[in-house]
Write an enzyme that holds these catalytic residues in place. Structure first.
Site, PDB file in Angstrom:
ATOM      1  N   GLY A 183       0.636  -1.653  -0.045  1.00  0.00           N
ATOM      2  CA  GLY A 183       0.132   0.142   0.345  1.00  0.00           C
ATOM      3  C   GLY A 183       0.344   1.546  -0.449  1.00  0.00           C
ATOM      4  O   GLY A 183       0.461   2.456  -1.105  1.00  0.00           O
ATOM      5  N   ILE A 184       1.843   1.297   1.510  1.00  0.00           N
ATOM      6  CA  ILE A 184       2.552   2.604   1.036  1.00  0.00           C
ATOM      7  C   ILE A 184       3.441   2.581  -0.285  1.00  0.00           C
ATOM      8  O   ILE A 184       4.045   3.754  -1.272  1.00  0.00           O
ATOM      9  CB  ILE A 184       3.445   2.485   1.919  1.00  0.00           C
ATOM     10  CG1 ILE A 184       2.670   2.816   3.600  1.00  0.00           C
ATOM     11  CG2 ILE A 184       4.733   3.831   2.515  1.00  0.00           C
ATOM     12  CD1 ILE A 184       3.508   2.188   4.756  1.00  0.00           C
ATOM     13  N   ALA A 264       9.573   2.444   6.676  1.00  0.00           N
ATOM     14  CA  ALA A 264       9.499   1.200   7.067  1.00  0.00           C
ATOM     15  C   ALA A 264       9.997   1.072   8.247  1.00  0.00           C
ATOM     16  O   ALA A 264       9.271   1.372   9.666  1.00  0.00           O
ATOM     17  CB  ALA A 264       9.883   0.462   5.649  1.00  0.00           C
ATOM     18  N   ARG A 265      10.962   0.320   8.684  1.00  0.00           N
ATOM     19  CA  ARG A 265      11.160  -0.300  10.173  1.00  0.00           C
ATOM     20  C   ARG A 265      13.278   0.153  10.083  1.00  0.00           C
ATOM     21  O   ARG A 265      13.543  -0.635   9.072  1.00  0.00           O
ATOM     22  CB  ARG A 265      10.937  -1.366  10.360  1.00  0.00           C
ATOM     23  CG  ARG A 265       9.458  -1.776  11.146  1.00  0.00           C
ATOM     24  CD  ARG A 265       9.415  -0.557  12.245  1.00  0.00           C
ATOM     25  NE  ARG A 265       7.967  -0.648  12.301  1.00  0.00           N
ATOM     26  CZ  ARG A 265       6.780   0.132  12.042  1.00  0.00           C
ATOM     27  NH1 ARG A 265       7.082   1.214  11.469  1.00  0.00           N
ATOM     28  NH2 ARG A 265       5.612   0.198  12.552  1.00  0.00           N
ATOM     29  N   ASP A 289      12.886   8.208   8.154  1.00  0.00           N
ATOM     30  CA  ASP A 289      12.250   8.209   9.721  1.00  0.00           C
ATOM     31  C   ASP A 289      12.025   7.415  11.058  1.00  0.00           C
ATOM     32  O   ASP A 289      11.149   7.352  11.793  1.00  0.00           O
ATOM     33  CB  ASP A 289      10.337   7.992   8.929  1.00  0.00           C
ATOM     34  CG  ASP A 289       9.618   8.786   9.165  1.00  0.00           C
ATOM     35  OD1 ASP A 289       9.538   9.935  10.494  1.00  0.00           O
ATOM     36  OD2 ASP A 289       8.219   8.458   9.030  1.00  0.00           O
ATOM     37  N   GLU A 294      16.020   3.198  17.379  1.00  0.00           N
ATOM     38  CA  GLU A 294      14.334   4.006  17.625  1.00  0.00           C
ATOM     39  C   GLU A 294      14.843   4.060  19.077  1.00  0.00           C
ATOM     40  O   GLU A 294      13.641   3.064  19.659  1.00  0.00           O
ATOM     41  CB  GLU A 294      13.824   4.085  16.807  1.00  0.00           C
ATOM     42  CG  GLU A 294      12.921   3.689  17.049  1.00  0.00           C
ATOM     43  CD  GLU A 294      11.547   3.992  15.649  1.00  0.00           C
ATOM     44  OE1 GLU A 294      12.451   4.228  14.521  1.00  0.00           O
ATOM     45  OE2 GLU A 294      11.011   4.137  15.610  1.00  0.00           O
ATOM     46  N   HIS A 312      10.342   9.805  13.080  1.00  0.00           N
ATOM     47  CA  HIS A 312       9.278   7.943  13.102  1.00  0.00           C
ATOM     48  C   HIS A 312       8.236   9.321  13.125  1.00  0.00           C
ATOM     49  O   HIS A 312       7.187   9.395  13.440  1.00  0.00           O
ATOM     50  CB  HIS A 312       8.925   7.344  14.496  1.00  0.00           C
ATOM     51  CG  HIS A 312       8.456   5.911  13.641  1.00  0.00           C
ATOM     52  ND1 HIS A 312       8.867   4.610  14.346  1.00  0.00           N
ATOM     53  CD2 HIS A 312       7.372   5.871  12.440  1.00  0.00           C
ATOM     54  CE1 HIS A 312       8.328   3.975  13.522  1.00  0.00           C
ATOM     55  NE2 HIS A 312       7.079   4.700  12.841  1.00  0.00           N
TER      56      HIS A 312
HETATM   57  O1  LIG Z   1       4.771   2.969  11.595  1.00  0.00           O
HETATM   58  C1  LIG Z   1       3.881   3.168  11.760  1.00  0.00           C
HETATM   59  C2  LIG Z   1       2.589   2.555  11.768  1.00  0.00           C
HETATM   60  O2  LIG Z   1       3.378   1.151  11.476  1.00  0.00           O
HETATM   61  O3  LIG Z   1       1.861   2.285  11.059  1.00  0.00           O
END
Ligand SMILES: O=CC(=O)O
Length: 373
Positions: A183-184, A264-265, A289, A294, A312
């Site tokens: 989606g992203i 993402a992560r 981000d 983190e 984030h």
């Molecule tokens: O980092 C944000 C999410 O996972 O929605």
């Protein structure tokens, strides 16, 4: 009227208000935006809020304070609640629990396998985070290519752009490699196309060619994406196969001067290897981000002039927060009331019987009424 009563009523049982109890749902962290949805939810469920850290939660679970609860809504975005729902914690959850509902797309803080083994469904809000997160990715891409962060720093320090600042690059005609066309990733592809970029992507499974056409995205091998991208954007979820998906060996294969963006992560990129690649000039700039450890950020990134860094903030907007909270509550209600698993990230064959989700009261086991699986 409460939902159990209406379910039973629809099956011809003569039930009065006194006979009926609502199932309880534990909210970890506040719901700040979804006032209307919460009001509606409380007609059908008893809502309890828990504030506190992991130890507090475990203490209460051990004391049986949440026995009989049907679901947990886990606001893992809240800093005090960003602890892991690991195997140990899952082992303390009450037998009655059938759902953990998370207002986020990323569910890497939850041991989904342990939840599945205990018959607990896990839902997320992937559908509503795409636009805000993709906007963040575009900001980082632009910031990196045009050195906007550096420009801002120079200005705040009382200087001007022509005092030692390098010129940036246009977005148009650059090749962006999207790692993960979910989606992203699709929302980024749409925006990148509008900026005139060439869009390549890599997924473990290639998407339908009609979807590729819709998003102007060309499927390439992972190696090709590494080799040919001017900008690489990380959009894959974090799991054991994506941890350090980008490390020293992958940086080695990239174009010199590549831009790296991660929305993402953090642990998908080996942060120490990224700092080394920035220092060597292999990576010209990074827009991040998310971070490997983190909220702690690697010193090498903090002091690097060519990094654009955010704490984030991908979904940190009023509108997306409202959408995420609303969807989390709807996911909870739809599963508990109708067995609906629309935003589930795991598979549970049979929903737990309704009677195990009651906090106390009416003995409905005689009625052998269960939720739809
Ligand atoms: O980092 C944000 C999410 O996972 O929605």
């Amino acid at each position: 009227m409460n939902w159990i009563k209406s379910k039973m009523g629809s099956q011809g049982w003569d039930i009065t208000d006194d006979d009926v109890k609502k199932p309880s749902v534990l909210f970890l962290g506040p719901m700040r935006y979804a006032h209307q949805e919460m009001e509606d939810f409380q007609e059908y469920f008893v809502v309890k809020f828990h504030e506190g850290n992991r130890d507090d939660l475990i203490r209460r679970l051990k004391k049986g304070k949440y026995d009989g609860f049907a679901a947990i809504v886990w606001n893992s975005q809240d800093p005090s609640l960003s602890f892991k729902v690991d195997k140990e914690l899952v082992s303390y959850l009450p037998a009655s629990l059938s759902l953990i509902s998370i207002p986020a797309a990323g569910y890497n803080n939850v041991d989904v396998e342990a939840c599945t083994a205990r018959g607990i469904l896990v839902t997320n809000t992937a559908g509503v985070v795409s636009a805000a997160t993709a906007d963040t990715a575009m900001f980082l891409m632009l910031g990196c290519l045009r050195h906007f962060s550096q420009g801002q720093t120079v200005l705040r320090e009382g200087s001007w752009k022509n005092q030692g600042m390098p010129k940036g690059h246009d977005m148009a005609c650059k090749t962006v490699g999207i790692l993960g066309l979910g989606g992203i990733g699709k929302a980024i592809a749409k925006r990148a196309t509008a900026f005139g970029m060439v869009v390549n992507y890599y997924n473990r499974t290639r998407v339908d060619i009609r979807v590729e056409a819709e998003y102007n995205a060309q499927f390439v091998a992972y190696e090709t994406l590494l080799r040919e991208s001017d900008v690489i954007v990380v959009c894959v979820p974090l799991n054991s196969s994506t941890r350090h998906l980008i490390g020293a060996a992958q940086f080695e294969k990239m174009k010199t001067g590549v831009v790296i963006v991660n929305i993402a992560r953090g642990p998908i990129i080996d942060e120490a290897a990224l700092v080394a690649a920035l220092d060597s000039g292999k990576v010209s700039s990074a827009g991040l981000d998310v971070f490997e450890f983190e909220p702690k950020v690697h010193e090498g990134l903090l002091k690097h002039p060519r990094c654009t860094l955010l704490p984030h903030m991908g979904t940190f907007t009023e509108e997306t927060s409202l959408d995420m909270e609303n969807l989390t509550i709807r996911n909870t209600k739809n599963y508990l009331m109708h067995g609906e698993k629309k935003n589930a990230v795991n598979k549970i064959e049979n929903a737990k019987p309704l009677e195990t989700m009651m906090t106390d009261s009416v003995d409905i086991s005689k009625l052998s009424l269960t939720l739809q699986g």
